[in-house]
Design a protein around this motif. Structure first.
Motif, PDB file in Angstrom:
ATOM      1  N   ARG A  10       0.812  -1.215   0.000  1.00  0.00           N
ATOM      2  CA  ARG A  10       0.000   0.000   0.000  1.00  0.00           C
ATOM      3  C   ARG A  10       0.846   1.266   0.000  1.00  0.00           C
ATOM      4  O   ARG A  10       0.390   2.323  -0.430  1.00  0.00           O
ATOM      5  N   GLU A  20      -9.077   3.552  -1.401  1.00  0.00           N
ATOM      6  CA  GLU A  20      -9.082   2.241  -0.754  1.00  0.00           C
ATOM      7  C   GLU A  20      -9.714   1.159  -1.620  1.00  0.00           C
ATOM      8  O   GLU A  20      -9.205   0.031  -1.703  1.00  0.00           O
ATOM      9  N   SER A  24      -7.763  -2.261  -2.831  1.00  0.00           N
ATOM     10  CA  SER A  24      -8.284  -3.577  -2.444  1.00  0.00           C
ATOM     11  C   SER A  24      -8.513  -4.456  -3.669  1.00  0.00           C
ATOM     12  O   SER A  24      -8.217  -5.657  -3.658  1.00  0.00           O
TER      13      SER A  24
END
Length: 234
Positions: A10, A20, A24
């Motif tokens: 990340r 986000e 993901s």
């Protein structure tokens, strides 16, 4: 994927600017891979099928010239990504990649990434930003080779390994000296001479460790900051 691997991924340039949901999606499509020291990740001319993020260890990218000489293009460690520039072009890798230490990387097929971009254009913007950063790094390398002495290049390399910006520090050379020389556009014997010259700057090298007496002063030497050097000597 464990939490440590996810956290490092990340923080990579490729993923750090994405929302986000996008991160993901990407991470859910990655594969963990481990390579032993000296093991090939891909060869120059192989189909550019994957994008990689280094989780642990060091990976070098290099080209083999027509005369057989090896040219180091870059050396990457945890949190660095490579292969983004080719993801949408369905071409071949213009470089080879090799683990210079035991390394852990995650990879994602470029075919999967193409599909994700169709649903989330921000991923393409992040890829462009990452590609620009790689290009910028190469430009800086060329500038260093042309504008700075061998000792200055080695000094800047050592400063980059330091966890502090001033005071004394001892760092571990992350890979063998022949690779350091190639990374800095030098021959191994030139690297040895540069280390010898840096003794006057308070650098002592023993095997794979470098003791630096004054990190800030070494940085001033590396960048040619004469004003700072004079201020430090007062």
């Amino acid at each position: 994927m464990d939490k440590k691997t996810e956290a490092i991924a990340r923080e990579s340039l490729f993923l750090s600017s994405l929302p986000e949901t996008s991160v993901s999606m990407i991470l859910s499509n990655t594969t963990d891979q481990c390579f032993k020291q000296g093991e090939t990740i891909f060869l120059q001319g192989d189909p550019a099928d994957n994008i990689y993020i280094v989780i642990e260890g060091w990976v070098k990218l290099y080209r083999i010239a027509p005369n057989g000489a090896e040219a180091i293009v870059g050396v990457f460690t945890a949190g660095h990504s490579f292969g983004e520039a080719l993801a949408l072009r369905h071409e071949v890798y213009p470089v080879a990649a090799e683990a210079v230490t035991d390394s852990h990387v995650i990879s994602m097929p470029t075919s999967v990434l193409t599909g994700l971009i169709e649903s989330d254009p921000e991923i393409a913007i992040s890829m462009l930003a990452s590609t620009f950063q790689h290009l910028h790094s190469i430009v800086l390398q060329l500038e260093q080779i042309k504008a700075f002495s061998g000792a200055q290049r080695v000094a800047e390399f050592l400063v980059g390994l330091c966890p502090v910006s001033e005071g004394a520090c001892t760092v571990t050379l992350p890979y063998d000296k022949s690779l350091i020389a190639g990374r800095l556009g030098m021959k191994p014997e030139s690297l040895s001479r540069a280390f010898a010259k840096l003794r006057k700057q308070g650098v002592t090298v023993r095997q794979n460790h470098a003791a630096i007496s004054d990190v800030e002063g070494l940085h001033a030497f590396a960048t040619g900051d004469e004003e700072l050097r004079l201020r430090k000597s007062v």
